[in-house]
Scaffold this active site. Structure first.
Site, PDB file in Angstrom:
ATOM      1  N   GLU A 118      47.309 -27.574   3.911  1.00 50.74           N
ATOM      2  CA  GLU A 118      48.333 -29.597   3.435  1.00 50.74           C
ATOM      3  C   GLU A 118      49.795 -28.895   3.488  1.00 50.74           C
ATOM      4  O   GLU A 118      50.370 -29.822   4.157  1.00 50.74           O
ATOM      5  CB  GLU A 118      47.721 -30.103   2.648  1.00 50.74           C
ATOM      6  CG  GLU A 118      46.181 -30.670   2.566  1.00 50.74           C
ATOM      7  CD  GLU A 118      46.339 -31.624   2.889  1.00 50.74           C
ATOM      8  OE1 GLU A 118      47.028 -32.467   3.836  1.00 50.74           O
ATOM      9  OE2 GLU A 118      45.622 -32.242   4.001  1.00 50.74           O
TER      10      GLU A 118
ATOM     11  N   ASP B 144      50.100 -41.074   3.859  1.00 53.12           N
ATOM     12  CA  ASP B 144      50.321 -40.855   4.722  1.00 53.12           C
ATOM     13  C   ASP B 144      50.879 -41.448   5.856  1.00 53.12           C
ATOM     14  O   ASP B 144      50.239 -42.802   6.242  1.00 53.12           O
ATOM     15  CB  ASP B 144      50.388 -39.434   5.433  1.00 53.12           C
ATOM     16  CG  ASP B 144      48.933 -39.346   6.663  1.00 53.12           C
ATOM     17  OD1 ASP B 144      48.949 -40.286   6.822  1.00 53.12           O
ATOM     18  OD2 ASP B 144      48.518 -38.345   7.210  1.00 53.12           O
TER      19      ASP B 144
ATOM     20  N   TYR C 110      51.813 -37.005  -1.757  1.00 46.53           N
ATOM     21  CA  TYR C 110      50.509 -37.344  -0.761  1.00 46.53           C
ATOM     22  C   TYR C 110      50.154 -35.843  -0.697  1.00 46.53           C
ATOM     23  O   TYR C 110      48.606 -35.894  -0.516  1.00 46.53           O
ATOM     24  CB  TYR C 110      51.205 -37.366   0.724  1.00 46.53           C
ATOM     25  CG  TYR C 110      50.655 -36.649   1.260  1.00 46.53           C
ATOM     26  CD1 TYR C 110      50.033 -37.822   2.464  1.00 46.53           C
ATOM     27  CD2 TYR C 110      50.554 -35.703   1.798  1.00 46.53           C
ATOM     28  CE1 TYR C 110      48.497 -37.332   3.399  1.00 46.53           C
ATOM     29  CE2 TYR C 110      49.808 -34.895   2.952  1.00 46.53           C
ATOM     30  CZ  TYR C 110      48.579 -36.278   3.391  1.00 46.53           C
ATOM     31  OH  TYR C 110      47.910 -35.870   4.380  1.00 46.53           O
TER      32      TYR C 110
END
Ligand code: SF4
Length: 354
Positions: free
Chosen positions: A42, A143, A125
């Site tokens: 991520e 996102d 996020y």
């Protein structure tokens, strides 16, 4: 009873079970995800594509298979391995985060969004994505892909970025408590492979029946966006100092701020108006017979455009500083801007008078 034509997590998950993307950082069905791998992927995926990230993810994992190894690594080695992924602040924060998790958290990531957000380099996020994927928390992961899908599903015409809050609320309503990790990845897959920006493939979409943009033929018009503001231009002047042995003077930028801690060729500060050589001399790293090179180096940052002029000089004798021959630059973690300066100088015709 729920309207079966309305978008539901179950429908999307059924598609995901059949067509999920095979990404190296994704745990196989039935296998518990490793939070370290989820976090690593991520962080790498922030502002970068899946295709770009794949080889870096593999290389990092091979070199630092556990978070304690990454925490023990020299920061310069991490930055060097990161070279090409851009936004070096992410790599620095990633290393800081690894040190913190390995040292203060006993090698275990916090399992809530709030706990994750307290770590360096983890924003809203990323915290939601890790909480959902690694810990099965029903976090709403939003996102650009998810915003596009929500805007289309509900034919939201409020332009971005104003629409962010409303799109997140719509996404939250759809987020299930069952299999939230798979669901988060399923929406990402849908946005990346089916509900794409230019050519949404509605025929393959499990939510097509209830999609308002599809029904009204608006899919490619959404999401709407406010016109982008022109980015201001800043200018600087770079000092390319070459020793008789060919080594070039470099320096490390301050730890805080843009390109923090990265290697650069010394320059003036960057400002709205251009630099004359007489004014720029005050910022020169050395007294020298500086000559202006033709052309400029252009680089775009998120909030401004940068234009750098370059002056060069040959330095006689010894001078303090970090000197490096251009053929050894590959051993350093140089940001793209510095690489552009290097290419500009090495491709330049001979010096002219300033
Ligand atoms: Fe996107 Fe088409 Fe699916 Fe609507 S039906 S969500 S526009 S792919």
């Amino acid at each position: 009873m729920a309207d079966p034509s309305m978008p539901s997590a179950d429908r999307l998950l059924a598609r995901y079970d059949l067509y999920r993307r095979n990404l190296s950082w994704r745990a196989l069905p039935g296998v518990a995800p490793d939070p370290y791998r989820v976090w690593l992927s991520e962080i790498m995926l922030q502002q970068t594509t899946v295709v770009t990230v794949a080889p870096y993810y593999g290389a990092f994992l091979a070199r630092w298979p556990i978070i304690e190894g990454l925490a023990r690594a020299d920061l310069d080695d991490v930055l060097h391995a990161w070279q090409g992924l851009g936004y070096y602040a992410r790599a620095r924060n990633m290393h800081k985060c690894a040190v913190m998790v390995a040292g203060e958290y006993g090698g275990r990531f916090p399992d809530t969004e709030a706990g994750l957000r307290a770590l360096p380099g983890i924003g809203a996020y990323t915290a939601a994505a890790i909480a959902a994927i690694a810990f099965e928390r029903p976090a709403t992961v939003v996102d650009g892909n998810v915003e596009r899908v929500m805007a289309r599903l509900f034919a939201g015409e409020t332009p971005l970025p104003t629409a962010k809050t409303e799109l997140k609320a719509l996404a939250a309503d759809l987020t299930p408590t069952k299999r939230p990790g798979d669901y988060a990845q399923a929406v990402m897959d849908l946005g990346a492979t089916v509900c794409t920006p230019r050519n949404p493939d509605c025929g393959r979409c499990p939510w097509a029946d209830g999609c308002m943009a599809r029904a009204t033929g608006m899919a490619t018009d959404l999401p709407r966006r406010l016109p982008r503001k022109a980015r201001p231009l800043r200018r600087g002047l770079v000092f390319w100092a070459v020793r008789c042995d060919g080594a070039v003077l470099l320096r490390r930028r301050p730890e805080q701020g843009l390109l923090g801690g990265m290697i650069e060729v010394p320059s003036t500060p960057w400002k709205a108006t251009g630099w004359t050589l007489s004014k720029a001399r005050f910022h020169a790293p050395l007294e020298a017979d500086w000559r202006r090179l033709k052309g400029v180096v252009n680089h775009g940052f998120t909030h401004f455009e940068l234009e750098l002029a370059v002056v060069a000089a040959t330095i006689e004798g010894a001078a303090e500083g970090q000197w490096c021959r251009p053929e050894c630059f590959a051993d350093l973690a140089l940001p793209t801007l510095t690489k552009k300066v290097v290419s500009h100088v090495l491709d330049s015709p001979p010096l002219t008078d300033a």
